[in-house]
Design a protein around this motif. Structure first.
Motif, PDB file in Angstrom:
ATOM      1  N   SER A 120      20.811  22.620  20.339  1.00 24.81           N
ATOM      2  CA  SER A 120      19.986  22.438  19.138  1.00 24.81           C
ATOM      3  C   SER A 120      18.654  21.764  19.451  1.00 24.81           C
ATOM      4  O   SER A 120      17.602  22.178  18.966  1.00 24.81           O
ATOM      5  CB  SER A 120      20.740  21.607  18.098  1.00 24.81           C
ATOM      6  N   TYR A 121      18.699  20.691  20.266  1.00 20.57           N
ATOM      7  CA  TYR A 121      17.512  19.866  20.494  1.00 20.57           C
ATOM      8  C   TYR A 121      16.751  20.197  21.778  1.00 20.57           C
ATOM      9  O   TYR A 121      15.600  19.793  21.939  1.00 20.57           O
ATOM     10  CB  TYR A 121      17.905  18.381  20.552  1.00 20.57           C
ATOM     11  N   GLY A 122      17.395  20.904  22.717  1.00 17.74           N
ATOM     12  CA  GLY A 122      16.764  21.153  24.013  1.00 17.74           C
ATOM     13  C   GLY A 122      17.200  20.101  25.019  1.00 17.74           C
ATOM     14  O   GLY A 122      17.679  19.020  24.661  1.00 17.74           O
ATOM     15  N   TYR A 123      17.019  20.410  26.315  1.00 19.11           N
ATOM     16  CA  TYR A 123      17.545  19.533  27.354  1.00 19.11           C
ATOM     17  C   TYR A 123      16.862  18.172  27.399  1.00 19.11           C
ATOM     18  O   TYR A 123      17.430  17.207  27.934  1.00 19.11           O
ATOM     19  CB  TYR A 123      17.445  20.221  28.732  1.00 19.11           C
ATOM     20  N   THR A 124      15.647  18.041  26.833  1.00 19.24           N
ATOM     21  CA  THR A 124      14.962  16.743  26.855  1.00 19.24           C
ATOM     22  C   THR A 124      15.686  15.695  26.016  1.00 19.24           C
ATOM     23  O   THR A 124      15.433  14.499  26.158  1.00 19.24           O
ATOM     24  CB  THR A 124      13.513  16.875  26.351  1.00 19.24           C
ATOM     25  N   ALA A 125      16.612  16.154  25.160  1.00 21.03           N
ATOM     26  CA  ALA A 125      17.408  15.201  24.379  1.00 21.03           C
ATOM     27  C   ALA A 125      18.211  14.279  25.281  1.00 21.03           C
ATOM     28  O   ALA A 125      18.540  13.146  24.912  1.00 21.03           O
ATOM     29  CB  ALA A 125      18.354  15.964  23.446  1.00 21.03           C
ATOM     30  N   ILE A 182      36.074  17.270  25.732  1.00 21.63           N
ATOM     31  CA  ILE A 182      35.799  17.453  24.296  1.00 21.63           C
ATOM     32  C   ILE A 182      34.467  16.813  23.922  1.00 21.63           C
ATOM     33  O   ILE A 182      33.641  17.408  23.220  1.00 21.63           O
ATOM     34  CB  ILE A 182      36.949  16.850  23.459  1.00 21.63           C
ATOM     35  N   LYS A 183      34.258  15.608  24.390  1.00 20.40           N
ATOM     36  CA  LYS A 183      33.001  14.906  24.116  1.00 20.40           C
ATOM     37  C   LYS A 183      31.807  15.659  24.690  1.00 20.40           C
ATOM     38  O   LYS A 183      30.751  15.778  24.051  1.00 20.40           O
ATOM     39  CB  LYS A 183      33.073  13.495  24.700  1.00 20.40           C
ATOM     40  N   LEU A 184      31.973  16.198  25.886  1.00 21.08           N
ATOM     41  CA  LEU A 184      30.878  16.917  26.539  1.00 21.08           C
ATOM     42  C   LEU A 184      30.560  18.225  25.823  1.00 21.08           C
ATOM     43  O   LEU A 184      29.397  18.655  25.786  1.00 21.08           O
ATOM     44  CB  LEU A 184      31.221  17.176  28.013  1.00 21.08           C
ATOM     45  N   PHE A 185      31.553  18.870  25.249  1.00 19.07           N
ATOM     46  CA  PHE A 185      31.297  20.089  24.463  1.00 19.07           C
ATOM     47  C   PHE A 185      30.462  19.753  23.223  1.00 19.07           C
ATOM     48  O   PHE A 185      29.577  20.527  22.834  1.00 19.07           O
ATOM     49  CB  PHE A 185      32.614  20.751  24.060  1.00 19.07           C
ATOM     50  N   ILE A 186      30.722  18.597  22.620  1.00 19.76           N
ATOM     51  CA  ILE A 186      29.927  18.162  21.469  1.00 19.76           C
ATOM     52  C   ILE A 186      28.478  17.912  21.904  1.00 19.76           C
ATOM     53  O   ILE A 186      27.532  18.304  21.218  1.00 19.76           O
ATOM     54  CB  ILE A 186      30.537  16.887  20.855  1.00 19.76           C
ATOM     55  N   GLN A 187      28.303  17.265  23.072  1.00 18.85           N
ATOM     56  CA  GLN A 187      26.955  17.041  23.597  1.00 18.85           C
ATOM     57  C   GLN A 187      26.261  18.359  23.902  1.00 18.85           C
ATOM     58  O   GLN A 187      25.056  18.509  23.657  1.00 18.85           O
ATOM     59  CB  GLN A 187      27.021  16.187  24.868  1.00 18.85           C
ATOM     60  N   PHE A 188      27.023  19.314  24.436  1.00 19.62           N
ATOM     61  CA  PHE A 188      26.464  20.615  24.774  1.00 19.62           C
ATOM     62  C   PHE A 188      25.915  21.315  23.535  1.00 19.62           C
ATOM     63  O   PHE A 188      24.831  21.919  23.566  1.00 19.62           O
ATOM     64  CB  PHE A 188      27.539  21.466  25.448  1.00 19.62           C
ATOM     65  N   LYS A 199      32.256  17.489  35.714  1.00 19.50           N
ATOM     66  CA  LYS A 199      30.847  17.232  36.044  1.00 19.50           C
ATOM     67  C   LYS A 199      29.990  18.480  35.826  1.00 19.50           C
ATOM     68  O   LYS A 199      28.817  18.376  35.439  1.00 19.50           O
ATOM     69  CB  LYS A 199      30.721  16.749  37.492  1.00 19.50           C
ATOM     70  N   LEU A 200      30.567  19.642  36.065  1.00 19.53           N
ATOM     71  CA  LEU A 200      29.849  20.887  35.806  1.00 19.53           C
ATOM     72  C   LEU A 200      29.535  21.012  34.322  1.00 19.53           C
ATOM     73  O   LEU A 200      28.414  21.368  33.934  1.00 19.53           O
ATOM     74  CB  LEU A 200      30.679  22.072  36.276  1.00 19.53           C
ATOM     75  N   LEU A 201      30.509  20.722  33.496  1.00 22.52           N
ATOM     76  CA  LEU A 201      30.298  20.746  32.048  1.00 22.52           C
ATOM     77  C   LEU A 201      29.242  19.713  31.650  1.00 22.52           C
ATOM     78  O   LEU A 201      28.372  19.990  30.810  1.00 22.52           O
ATOM     79  CB  LEU A 201      31.615  20.468  31.330  1.00 22.52           C
ATOM     80  N   ASP A 202      29.298  18.546  32.264  1.00 20.16           N
ATOM     81  CA  ASP A 202      28.329  17.491  31.988  1.00 20.16           C
ATOM     82  C   ASP A 202      26.913  17.919  32.378  1.00 20.16           C
ATOM     83  O   ASP A 202      25.935  17.594  31.700  1.00 20.16           O
ATOM     84  CB  ASP A 202      28.730  16.231  32.765  1.00 20.16           C
ATOM     85  N   SER A 203      26.794  18.681  33.454  1.00 19.09           N
ATOM     86  CA  SER A 203      25.468  19.090  33.940  1.00 19.09           C
ATOM     87  C   SER A 203      24.797  20.116  33.046  1.00 19.09           C
ATOM     88  O   SER A 203      23.595  20.364  33.174  1.00 19.09           O
ATOM     89  CB  SER A 203      25.578  19.650  35.365  1.00 19.09           C
ATOM     90  N   LEU A 204      25.546  20.718  32.123  1.00 16.20           N
ATOM     91  CA  LEU A 204      24.952  21.694  31.214  1.00 16.20           C
ATOM     92  C   LEU A 204      23.949  21.053  30.259  1.00 16.20           C
ATOM     93  O   LEU A 204      23.257  21.744  29.520  1.00 16.20           O
ATOM     94  CB  LEU A 204      26.048  22.412  30.415  1.00 16.20           C
ATOM     95  N   LYS A 205      23.855  19.715  30.297  1.00 17.37           N
ATOM     96  CA  LYS A 205      22.781  19.035  29.573  1.00 17.37           C
ATOM     97  C   LYS A 205      21.421  19.441  30.131  1.00 17.37           C
ATOM     98  O   LYS A 205      20.392  19.252  29.491  1.00 17.37           O
ATOM     99  CB  LYS A 205      22.923  17.521  29.721  1.00 17.37           C
ATOM    100  N   GLY A 206      21.432  19.971  31.358  1.00 15.48           N
ATOM    101  CA  GLY A 206      20.182  20.345  32.023  1.00 15.48           C
ATOM    102  C   GLY A 206      19.875  19.490  33.223  1.00 15.48           C
ATOM    103  O   GLY A 206      18.895  19.731  33.923  1.00 15.48           O
ATOM    104  N   ALA A 207      20.715  18.489  33.485  1.00 19.04           N
ATOM    105  CA  ALA A 207      20.499  17.587  34.625  1.00 19.04           C
ATOM    106  C   ALA A 207      21.331  18.076  35.805  1.00 19.04           C
ATOM    107  O   ALA A 207      22.537  17.819  35.898  1.00 19.04           O
ATOM    108  CB  ALA A 207      20.872  16.159  34.246  1.00 19.04           C
ATOM    109  N   ARG A 208      20.692  18.793  36.720  1.00 18.46           N
ATOM    110  CA  ARG A 208      21.401  19.392  37.852  1.00 18.46           C
ATOM    111  C   ARG A 208      22.076  18.362  38.734  1.00 18.46           C
ATOM    112  O   ARG A 208      23.137  18.598  39.305  1.00 18.46           O
ATOM    113  CB  ARG A 208      20.416  20.216  38.694  1.00 18.46           C
ATOM    114  N   ALA A 209      21.445  17.201  38.877  1.00 17.69           N
ATOM    115  CA  ALA A 209      21.947  16.186  39.797  1.00 17.69           C
ATOM    116  C   ALA A 209      23.331  15.683  39.414  1.00 17.69           C
ATOM    117  O   ALA A 209      24.087  15.226  40.281  1.00 17.69           O
ATOM    118  CB  ALA A 209      20.971  15.016  39.873  1.00 17.69           C
ATOM    119  N   ILE A 210      23.681  15.737  38.133  1.00 23.03           N
ATOM    120  CA  ILE A 210      24.995  15.251  37.691  1.00 23.03           C
ATOM    121  C   ILE A 210      26.104  15.957  38.452  1.00 23.03           C
ATOM    122  O   ILE A 210      27.074  15.332  38.912  1.00 23.03           O
ATOM    123  CB  ILE A 210      25.177  15.450  36.177  1.00 23.03           C
TER     124      ILE A 210
END
Length: 445
Positions: free
Chosen positions: A163-168, A152-158, A218-229
């Motif tokens: 909105s802000y782009g992966y550099t956020a 749930i938290k990761l969906f909010i981050q997604f 972790k896959l959901l977490d990586s949608l921030k744009g950080a592949r290494a996660i």
């Protein structure tokens, strides 16, 4: 081949290689010779290790992140020395020659440490910890609950990333988001449960079920744009699976795994470039290797800009962790990635863009003698840890930090991204919990 004979052979190869590099400065020759030594290190390591041993996976990622552009230069795809990240110029011949020399020393002395380790330790890589039903029941229950809360938290981050782009992810924007109170600490609690699960000797079926769920999070977490996660944890799970259940992975399987990593990596790049449905970035192998070979530039920039880089112990920053990019990080941390990016393009740095780090570049700034010592110790440590990790609960608790970081240090800092914090939360806390469970069981009996 006997281990002692292999060590003697390697010392001969080491001395001859340094001599050859000292008298031949032709760049093409040095590139070819470096790649031959790289093949030699993988081949000779495989004589004693399985393909998913942490040392071999470290060598795979070392080549991908640092030698890819050397191969592309030999294939006439892109000329070596082209500084493409936050710049557009070519390194001088002197910089290129030193870069290739440092890469050669990396391979030779890390491999020397490997040979010292296999000659001074019995090669027993089995996990020998006994199954603990109480730990498993506790860990599985907590893990299930908090993995869903974390999702749930990761969906909010997604949504914020959209909105802000992966550099956020790198500028600290995500830490300012208001989350539901019940999600606070969910990632920490889920990870604590998972490491307790791992040291409790789950059976193969249990491991597949819970590690799959872990990777989905972790896959959901990586949608921030950080592949290494995701990718480092994927390799860690594969490492544990082959080690704990004695599953043999063939090189053909490794090629399939590499294909998956390549496609996933480029799709995620497409996503963060807002081209989710475009196949432009995965149109060729050359494009993939060129983009992944960016860590080669970290050492190149470090050599080229050495006079502008303040003399600090950049190599130890991973012990303490990293701050969000900005002036505070520059003033209060010894992050080579922050320093290099800020020198190259201060505006891009403040926007959250970066070049990443590289354990080779961090070691290089210590001077050649200290650098060589670091390389030998690293090669020794990887094998020594592989041998001991399955026989010691504390070392296995550390595995979900150490092993993924070993795979990523060719593109990151030597000590990862916060060793002390990990020890506090994911070693000490689980040990206290397991001790509490033992006392509770004893009390009930």
């Amino acid at each position: 081949m006997k281990k002692s004979d292999a060590l003697i052979l390697h010392i001969f190869v080491l001395l001859i290689s340094i001599l050859i590099y000292s008298i031949n400065f032709d760049i093409k020759f040095r590139e070819i010779y470096l790649l031959l030594i790289y093949v030699y290190t993988i081949f000779t390591a495989h004589l004693f290790l399985d393909v998913m041993n942490a040392y071999l996976v470290f060598l795979y990622t070392l080549g991908l992140f640092n030698f890819s552009r050397i191969i592309l230069d030999l294939l006439n795809y892109e000329r070596i020395g082209w500084a493409t990240k936050f710049a557009n110029y070519y390194f001088s011949i002197g910089v290129i020659n030193e870069l290739l020399y440092v890469f050669l020393l990396t391979l030779l002395f890390v491999h020397l440490g490997f040979y010292i380790a296999i000659n001074t330790n019995k090669l027993d890589f089995n996990i020998e910890l006994k199954r603990n039903e109480l730990y498993l029941a506790f860990a599985k229950g907590i893990f299930i609950i908090f993995s869903f809360i974390l999702a749930i938290k990761l969906f909010i981050q997604f949504k914020a990333i959209l909105s802000y782009g992966y550099t956020a992810y790198y500028t600290g924007v995500l830490s300012n988001i208001e989350y539901p109170s019940y999600t606070y600490g969910s990632g920490t609690i889920m990870t604590i449960a998972f490491v307790i699960f791992l040291v409790s000797a789950p059976n193969k079926k249990e491991f597949i079920i819970y590690s799959t769920l872990f990777l989905l999070v972790k896959l959901l977490d990586s949608l921030k744009g950080a592949r290494a996660i995701f990718l480092t944890q994927f390799l860690f799970i594969l490492w544990y699976y082959t080690k704990a259940y004695k599953v043999k992975i063939k090189y053909m399987d490794m090629f399939k795994i590499f294909g998956f990593i390549m496609v996933f990596s480029q799709i995620l790049v497409s996503f963060r470039e807002k081209k989710l449905f475009s196949l432009k970035l995965i149109s060729s192998l050359e494009n993939f290797f060129f983009s992944q070979g960016v860590s080669y530039l970290v050492l190149g920039y470090t050599i080229d800009l050495k006079e502008k880089i303040e003399n600090k112990l950049y190599i130890i920053q991973g012990i303490f962790g990293f701050k969000a990019q900005g002036q505070e990080a520059l003033n209060t941390t010894n992050s080579l990635a922050d320093v290099l990016t800020n020198i190259l393009d201060p505006i891009a740095y403040k926007k959250g863009e970066g070049i990443g780090s590289n354990f080779i570049a961090e070691s290089y700034l210590l001077g050649y003698l200290a650098m060589i010592i670091v390389f030998i110790l690293l090669g020794y440590f990887i094998i020594y840890y592989e041998i001991k990790v399955g026989k010691n609960k504390i070392l296995l608790l550390l595995a979900s930090y150490i092993v993924p970081n070993l795979f990523y240090i060719p593109r990151g800092s030597l000590f990862g991204g916060g060793l002390l914090k990990y020890i506090a939360f994911y070693v000490i806390v689980p040990l206290v919990i397991m001790k509490g469970l033992d006392l509770w069981k004893k009390y009930l009996n």
